[in-house]
Design a protein around this motif. Sequence first.
Motif, PDB file in Angstrom:
ATOM      1  N   ALA A 358     -20.047   4.034  -5.225  1.00 41.23           N
ATOM      2  CA  ALA A 358     -20.956   3.534  -6.145  1.00 41.23           C
ATOM      3  C   ALA A 358     -21.023   1.849  -6.332  1.00 41.23           C
ATOM      4  O   ALA A 358     -20.672   1.206  -7.133  1.00 41.23           O
ATOM      5  CB  ALA A 358     -20.666   4.080  -7.713  1.00 41.23           C
ATOM      6  N   LYS A 359     -20.559   1.258  -4.938  1.00 38.79           N
ATOM      7  CA  LYS A 359     -20.864   0.022  -4.746  1.00 38.79           C
ATOM      8  C   LYS A 359     -22.011  -0.608  -5.534  1.00 38.79           C
ATOM      9  O   LYS A 359     -22.053  -1.671  -6.139  1.00 38.79           O
ATOM     10  CB  LYS A 359     -20.732  -0.465  -3.313  1.00 38.79           C
ATOM     11  N   LEU A 360     -23.438   0.190  -5.175  1.00 40.51           N
ATOM     12  CA  LEU A 360     -24.324  -0.020  -5.829  1.00 40.51           C
ATOM     13  C   LEU A 360     -24.829   1.652  -6.318  1.00 40.51           C
ATOM     14  O   LEU A 360     -24.699   2.434  -5.553  1.00 40.51           O
ATOM     15  CB  LEU A 360     -25.435  -0.520  -5.070  1.00 40.51           C
ATOM     16  N   LYS A 361     -25.274   1.642  -7.393  1.00 42.63           N
ATOM     17  CA  LYS A 361     -25.773   3.039  -7.905  1.00 42.63           C
ATOM     18  C   LYS A 361     -27.155   2.960  -7.267  1.00 42.63           C
ATOM     19  O   LYS A 361     -27.984   2.120  -7.040  1.00 42.63           O
ATOM     20  CB  LYS A 361     -25.956   3.037  -9.524  1.00 42.63           C
ATOM     21  N   PRO A 362     -27.742   4.419  -7.156  1.00 44.27           N
ATOM     22  CA  PRO A 362     -28.823   4.560  -6.388  1.00 44.27           C
ATOM     23  C   PRO A 362     -29.924   3.887  -7.233  1.00 44.27           C
ATOM     24  O   PRO A 362     -31.006   3.421  -6.624  1.00 44.27           O
ATOM     25  CB  PRO A 362     -28.995   6.054  -6.792  1.00 44.27           C
ATOM     26  N   ALA A 363     -29.956   3.950  -8.521  1.00 42.59           N
ATOM     27  CA  ALA A 363     -30.894   3.461  -9.337  1.00 42.59           C
ATOM     28  C   ALA A 363     -31.082   1.652  -9.209  1.00 42.59           C
ATOM     29  O   ALA A 363     -32.194   0.968  -9.328  1.00 42.59           O
ATOM     30  CB  ALA A 363     -30.817   3.481 -10.977  1.00 42.59           C
ATOM     31  N   GLU A 364     -30.051   1.087  -8.561  1.00 41.74           N
ATOM     32  CA  GLU A 364     -30.001  -0.277  -8.448  1.00 41.74           C
ATOM     33  C   GLU A 364     -30.375  -0.804  -6.755  1.00 41.74           C
ATOM     34  O   GLU A 364     -30.483  -1.659  -6.482  1.00 41.74           O
ATOM     35  CB  GLU A 364     -28.290  -0.797  -8.399  1.00 41.74           C
ATOM     36  N   ILE A 365     -30.874   0.450  -6.223  1.00 42.73           N
ATOM     37  CA  ILE A 365     -31.377   0.230  -4.816  1.00 42.73           C
ATOM     38  C   ILE A 365     -32.909   0.527  -4.568  1.00 42.73           C
ATOM     39  O   ILE A 365     -33.356   1.779  -4.635  1.00 42.73           O
ATOM     40  CB  ILE A 365     -30.588   1.110  -3.606  1.00 42.73           C
ATOM     41  N   ALA A 366     -33.668  -0.468  -4.648  1.00 45.62           N
ATOM     42  CA  ALA A 366     -35.147  -0.204  -4.546  1.00 45.62           C
ATOM     43  C   ALA A 366     -35.587   0.338  -3.330  1.00 45.62           C
ATOM     44  O   ALA A 366     -36.499   1.246  -3.324  1.00 45.62           O
ATOM     45  CB  ALA A 366     -35.794  -1.587  -4.995  1.00 45.62           C
ATOM     46  N   TYR A 367     -34.978  -0.294  -2.189  1.00 44.27           N
ATOM     47  CA  TYR A 367     -35.582   0.456  -0.879  1.00 44.27           C
ATOM     48  C   TYR A 367     -34.403   0.142   0.231  1.00 44.27           C
ATOM     49  O   TYR A 367     -33.388  -0.463   0.058  1.00 44.27           O
ATOM     50  CB  TYR A 367     -36.580  -0.324  -0.387  1.00 44.27           C
ATOM     51  N   SER A 368     -34.296   1.135   1.108  1.00 43.03           N
ATOM     52  CA  SER A 368     -33.328   1.034   2.146  1.00 43.03           C
ATOM     53  C   SER A 368     -33.983   1.113   3.553  1.00 43.03           C
ATOM     54  O   SER A 368     -35.032   1.663   3.691  1.00 43.03           O
ATOM     55  CB  SER A 368     -32.259   2.109   2.084  1.00 43.03           C
ATOM     56  N   PHE A 369     -33.467   0.167   4.544  1.00 45.19           N
ATOM     57  CA  PHE A 369     -33.811   0.401   5.860  1.00 45.19           C
ATOM     58  C   PHE A 369     -32.755   0.738   6.697  1.00 45.19           C
ATOM     59  O   PHE A 369     -31.564   0.446   6.485  1.00 45.19           O
ATOM     60  CB  PHE A 369     -34.173  -1.115   6.374  1.00 45.19           C
ATOM     61  N   ASN A 370     -32.920   1.715   7.826  1.00 46.17           N
ATOM     62  CA  ASN A 370     -31.799   2.050   8.625  1.00 46.17           C
ATOM     63  C   ASN A 370     -32.379   1.774  10.079  1.00 46.17           C
ATOM     64  O   ASN A 370     -33.802   2.316  10.226  1.00 46.17           O
ATOM     65  CB  ASN A 370     -31.553   3.529   8.220  1.00 46.17           C
ATOM     66  N   LEU A 371     -31.561   1.557  10.977  1.00 45.75           N
ATOM     67  CA  LEU A 371     -31.970   1.236  12.312  1.00 45.75           C
ATOM     68  C   LEU A 371     -30.956   1.966  13.254  1.00 45.75           C
ATOM     69  O   LEU A 371     -29.726   1.656  13.141  1.00 45.75           O
ATOM     70  CB  LEU A 371     -32.061  -0.424  12.592  1.00 45.75           C
ATOM     71  N   ASP A 372     -31.690   2.849  14.101  1.00 47.84           N
ATOM     72  CA  ASP A 372     -30.719   3.339  15.126  1.00 47.84           C
ATOM     73  C   ASP A 372     -31.216   3.630  16.296  1.00 47.84           C
ATOM     74  O   ASP A 372     -32.424   4.277  16.502  1.00 47.84           O
ATOM     75  CB  ASP A 372     -30.486   4.933  14.187  1.00 47.84           C
ATOM     76  N   MET A 373     -30.647   3.120  17.354  1.00 54.88           N
ATOM     77  CA  MET A 373     -31.266   3.255  19.032  1.00 54.88           C
ATOM     78  C   MET A 373     -32.660   2.737  18.890  1.00 54.88           C
ATOM     79  O   MET A 373     -33.697   3.066  18.929  1.00 54.88           O
ATOM     80  CB  MET A 373     -31.581   4.778  19.263  1.00 54.88           C
ATOM     81  N   VAL A 374     -32.719   1.396  18.895  1.00 49.41           N
ATOM     82  CA  VAL A 374     -33.976   0.544  18.927  1.00 49.41           C
ATOM     83  C   VAL A 374     -33.734  -0.435  20.238  1.00 49.41           C
ATOM     84  O   VAL A 374     -32.934  -0.615  20.723  1.00 49.41           O
ATOM     85  CB  VAL A 374     -34.125  -0.347  17.667  1.00 49.41           C
TER      86      VAL A 374
END
Length: 476
Positions: A358-374
């Motif tokens: 809980a470094k950040l709660k889900p409610a505090e994260i508006a969007y997430s980006f993930n990059l894998d094998m680009v």
Amino acid sequence: MGPPDAEVVDYYLHHDALNHDGSYSPHRRPTSDEIMRELSTPHYTGRKSGTPGGTAAALYIAGLLASCGLEPMGDTANSYLHAFNVTPIVHDGPMTMSVTPSAGGAKIPFSYRKHWRPGRLTPKADLSAPLIFLGYGLNETKHDDYKGMAVDGAVLVALRGCPPSITDEKVCNDIAKLDKAKANQAKAFILLADDGSVNIWGGGQGDNLYVLPVVVMKRGPAEAFMPPGSTLASVQTKLDTQGPQSFKTGLTLKLLMSRKVVKDALAYNVVARLRSGPVGTKSHIVSGAHYDHLGFDMPPFMYFPGSLDNASGTAVVIDAACRLAADPKLKLKRDLVFALWAAEEDGLIGSRTWLEAAKLKPAEIAYSFNLDMVGGTGPGPVFVDISQPDQTTLEPPLKKLAADLKLLVQIDTINSGNSDHANFVQRKISTVYLRGPYPAPLHYHTAADVPAQMSASKLDELGVFLATSIKAFADR
């Protein structure tokens, strides 16, 4: 090995870019291609979490984020590192396998790596036992390879997958077969697979070791197990059309796998924040990529560079972070968090552990980006996968951003996933997953995943696309 906190971070802050050879690159931020190449070098020995190479990679990444002016967001106020425990498996000695006819005759050795590999989560082994061919290794009403065959004290060799008579794939998976073999007191299990499956190396964490020593072996060398006049293909045809074909091979198998489970080693997520929103904002965008890979193999020593998987995504996230941090007029509605995850290869452990902390709660994260094998050299598009509930709202702006940058993209949907974005999707956080283009051929999880497969220009384009997307989403 404790977390290198305040004094290490202070060291970073006095240098613009820390290189593994002890040299520095003052006043010049390395390109995404240079970061990818650096992480692919032998210095990091494949970046396996819980090993010195993995820790060295974390320190290098933290140094880059610090040099770009991002603030630490680790376990302490001065640290970029979020520490957690992992249990890696490493080779620490010989790996040999051979068979000898029980009635006497010449020994047939099998070459490690060329012919076989240990299963991903196999325990160590040092054994000699009779070898039994057990068809598909099933113990089902419609197909019972154990019927009439005493296997206690033997090594079993079986085909992967299901015969045509079995439609429930759950009973045919490797773990189900191992459990049956263990219940029947077998000593070890050899799974016969296509060449690609054997060439792929899976690393492994030791928290849930297989119940038996496991070898994954190519089909070609396994012809040595077949009776005179038969081939593996002919035996499989009978298995598929006539039912079980188990038999004693008349061979004694010797197997030595030197494997060490390292209990409670430390791994590190590397996390930094760029404050761009109003003071006290609780709304964030989290952009991440896993930097860990498969580590090394021995003897003799070799390592897995992991250039595409995932030095590439790591480099692009760092590049985007530094691009945004370099903008003196950056003022957005949300703060930006950049996270380079450890232990993705071992079950998405790093990102999950960070979210659970809980470094950040889900409610505090508006969007997430993930990059894998680009950023591979192939001609294909960048795949832009969007969490299903957000498809209608996020697809149009992402398409427009890509079109403005003349970036070829293909939009798709994600429901869960096999990379770190899965942990965000599970918590109902609006998520975008970027992957591709892929090189051809694709050397997934092999030692051939090297910088030559990568495109510097595509990595650079993706850094621009990610930074532009983050800015757009931060003001939504």
